[in-house]
Design a protein around this motif. Structure first.
Motif: not given
Length: 485
Positions: A256-270
């Motif tokens: 949510f913090g990365e603003c991945c609000f749309h289907p298909g958005d991808v976030k990676l946490t390292m």
């Protein structure tokens, strides 16, 4: 943000700029080999301490705080007596391995094989994806379900507690309970769905699984929206009541913090571990292979689902290398890796934390030679991270390890995708703030939040991924030789 390695608090203004911060290291306990616990009183002291310190660092008074958002590590849990509030045991960490024998027993049981057959048939005839996940259900030591089952089998005080006297809670639930002096007992959908006991299709605690594992349904807390007014903190804690406006699991919060609000958005946490989360919108995809369906967040009528892949011990491997003095400062590692053309055939096998697929996997180096130096070893460790990310195929990154330019660039090359690194890598905190801000009216909508997002660096593919093929093939070969040690 109560993470695996630190308890952090940031105070954000309307521009989402950090006005004040505080940080304390999480103190894990290791009472027996493989057991990992947290002292609830120490965690409580750290949690309240960082809030007070961050507000003071911001030059503000508690009455100026619009709301509190809480992001927490997932799967770490505690049980306590409903009337007295006294814990029956320490927090049992998501990293804890005490349920390993129970996990192996279940995974090799005839009953689980029967369950697989039944649900495979149901999925074949109905086509309903709800039956797909149970058709290849396996348990792992990371799951809350198995550790909670272990608690009910092995801790006398829990077994002796009357049916309605025992409370179960992940870190968020227990903090809510303490912050409100016992008046609020709840969790949110993101944390509940991360336990492995909550059914994301029906959005309910799973009675069938609970019955199989001998866990009474009465122990589970009510599940609320993620961005929601949970009530206020007791005035004795911070001097005045502070509205608690969001509770969220850390990886969903970072998404949510990365603003991945749309289907298909991808976030990676390292970070301590590596987690990639794909926003699948209103579509819930059943668990397949190493992918796991989760509820990202629920805000009013909106329910957003995620598909998650994870890899463990990323941060652990780098910390270990520092502890044995392969390098002094983490900032050196990218330069050390770039100082040599390749790892000279050295491969690093990650395995500091037990895998659900192979409880006997251990960390190791393969391909060592008399000419191998510390630069080769550091490069091999960093390459192993990029290779693992490549296997998960990612697109957006945050977390502590994302500060390593070598890993970021190599990952971009391997997957042939642009990777954006945010200016603020503490995305779990920002996500919790965004969710709390929406609930309190501090921010109006997601469009406003997207305008607040800041990107520090963009990594574009610079090399053909084929250039890494010999090194990745060697690493994959080394991985094949390492299981069941």
């Amino acid at each position: 943000d109560v993470g695996s390695t630190a308890v952090k608090c940031h105070v954000y203004d309307r521009a989402a700029a950090i006005r004040g911060s505080s940080y304390r290291k999480v103190e894990s306990l290791y009472p027996r080999p493989g057991w990992v616990e947290l002292d609830p009183e120490v965690l409580w002291s750290q949690f309240t301490g960082v809030i007070k310190e961050a507000v003071q660092a911001a030059g503000l008074h508690m009455r100026q705080i619009a709301g509190l958002g809480i992001s927490t590590q997932r799967g770490t849990f505690i049980t306590w007596h409903k009337r007295t509030g006294k814990p029956f045991h320490n927090f049992i960490s998501w990293q804890d391995l005490r349920s390993a024998e129970l996990v192996n027993s279940w995974n090799n049981s005839l009953l689980l094989k029967v369950i697989h057959v039944i649900f495979t048939v149901l999925h074949f005839f109905t086509g309903n994806d709800r039956y797909l996940a149970p058709s290849f259900l396996t348990f792992s030591t990371h799951q809350t379900s198995m550790k909670l089952s272990w608690v009910f089998k092995n801790i006398h005080e829990v077994k002796a507690a009357k049916k309605n006297s025992c409370c179960f809670g992940t870190v968020d639930t227990w903090l809510l309970y303490r912050l409100t002096k016992g008046s609020v007992y709840a969790t949110d959908y993101s944390n509940a769905s991360s336990t492995g006991i909550f059914e994301p299709f029906t959005k309910c605690w799973n009675p069938t699984l609970s019955n199989l594992l001998s866990i009474p349904m009465s122990v589970y807390p009510p599940v609320k929206d993620t961005s929601f007014n949970f009530g206020s903190t007791d005035s004795e804690i911070f001097g005045i009541p502070i509205p608690i406006m969001a509770v969220v699991a850390d990886q969903q919060s970072a998404t949510f913090g990365e603003c991945c609000f749309h289907p298909g958005d991808v976030k990676l946490t390292m970070g301590t571990g590596g987690f990639w989360n794909v926003n699948t919108g209103e579509q819930l995809f059943a668990s397949q292979g190493s992918l796991y369906p989760l509820i990202g967040w629920k805000i009013g009528e909106e329910v957003v689902y995620l598909t998650e892949g994870s890899i463990s011990d990323i941060g652990t491997a780098i910390k270990w290398a520092q502890d044995i003095e392969l390098f002094t400062n983490v900032d050196e590692t990218a330069e050390m890796a770039q100082s040599t053309a390749d790892s000279q055939g050295v491969c690093f096998i990650p395995g500091f934390q037990v895998s659900g697929d192979d409880p006997y996997l251990c960390a190791s180096f393969m391909g060592l030679k008399p000419s191998t130096n510390r630069n080769h070893l550091v490069r091999a460790i960093l390459e192993s991270l990029a290779f693992r990310y490549c296997l998960m195929h990612i697109a957006i990154a945050d977390g502590g390890v994302s500060n390593n330019s070598f890993v970021m660039q190599m990952t971009s090359d391997l997957i042939n995708k642009k990777i954006e690194k945010p200016a603020n890598v503490d995305m779990s905190s920002l996500g919790a703030a965004f969710l709390a801000g929406l609930a309190s009216g501090f921010w109006t909508d997601k469009e406003q939040l997207k305008k607040l997002r800041r990107v520090e660096a963009v990594f574009e593919p610079q090399k053909d991924s084929e250039e890494y093929k010999p090194a990745m093939d060697a690493w994959l070969q080394a991985m094949k030789h390492s299981p069941h040690w």
